[in-house]
Enzyme design. Sequence first.
Site, PDB file in Angstrom:
ATOM      1  CE  LYS A 270       0.747   1.767   4.248  1.00  0.00           C
ATOM      2  NZ  LYS A 270       1.181   3.151   4.508  1.00  0.00           N
TER       3      LYS A 270
ATOM      4  N   GLY B  29       7.315   1.969   5.067  1.00  0.00           N
ATOM      5  CA  GLY B  29       6.108   2.762   4.884  1.00  0.00           C
ATOM      6  C   GLY B  29       5.189   2.222   3.810  1.00  0.00           C
TER       7      GLY B  29
ATOM      8  CG  ASP C 216      -1.274   0.684   7.789  1.00  0.00           C
ATOM      9  OD1 ASP C 216      -2.124   1.549   8.059  1.00  0.00           O
ATOM     10  OD2 ASP C 216      -0.071   0.940   7.604  1.00  0.00           O
TER      11      ASP C 216
ATOM     12  N   PRO D 110       9.833  -4.045   0.501  1.00  0.00           N
ATOM     13  CG  PRO D 110      11.072  -2.287  -0.390  1.00  0.00           C
ATOM     14  CD  PRO D 110       9.785  -3.021  -0.565  1.00  0.00           C
ATOM     15  CB  VAL D 111      11.093  -5.059   6.169  1.00  0.00           C
ATOM     16  CG1 VAL D 111      10.693  -6.417   5.632  1.00  0.00           C
ATOM     17  CG2 VAL D 111      12.612  -4.950   6.240  1.00  0.00           C
TER      18      VAL D 111
END
Length: 290
Positions: free
Chosen positions: A10, A99, A137, A95-96
């Site tokens: 997202k 965001g 989220d 990616p960790v």
Amino acid sequence: MTETALAYAKVNLSLDIVSKMPDGYHSMQMVMQSVSLADEITLTCEKGEGIRVKSELSFLPGDARNIAAKAALAFFNYTAITGYRTHIELVKKIPVCAGLGGGSSDGACVLRILDKMFKTALTRAELEKIGMEVGSDVPFCIDGGTSLAEGRGEILTNLTPLPECFILICKPPFSCSTPALFKRINVDKIKARPDTPGLIKALSRSDLTGVARRMYNVFEDVLPRGGREIDEIKGVMQDKNAIGTVMTGSGPSVIGLFENGDAAQEAYIQLRKSYKECFLSRTVERLGYK
């Protein structure tokens, strides 16, 4: 029983902090969008006990600390289904600490897979309720698409889909602490905010340029470090004709909207020279949960 599905990242087209609630959490107002960058999740259930998570990333926990495992546990608690050993294999592309909601999307995907696997026919509202126990989220990531997220992220309103476009994502090589950013925010002293109503109206008109001009993230103004690098990434995107740029979530990833695929590709090539974690993606519409 084995099922495989994609967990879509997202991005935030906007992020505003409206107030601080009595429980210490902040009330948010965010316009969020699913994109085609995705993890792949393979989930296997067989008779037995326990939940384990496997990933090629050695630093990700394989036990109940992993949000995918938390989601599975929450599902089984909610449905009262017992007696199954669950193995979750993650192929990480998102990616960790970026965001981009990678962990939240993984958790939501696990809930969708289990609902299908066990034929529980849970409603979107039920899946979102379970998801909220796992992370703020996760409710949005259940159905995805284009939504206004309010409260802690659990109050969702479907919006007119973002017009199809190219979304370039670039993560600089550092992380931002979400709790630290919240501590740096004084809600009463926020001077610049996104024009959320105007952004929603632009979406309703399928006005991509109008959306791009109204993208804003209040966290950009309180970054403890990396602000200059984020501005430099934005500058490259804008030089290559991005119609709008913004940091997504609590950062540090930056997104750029492009109408033209060739321009997006040129920006991607340029940024890849300096940043390993660069991705060219497209919009993803709602999955259609009722």
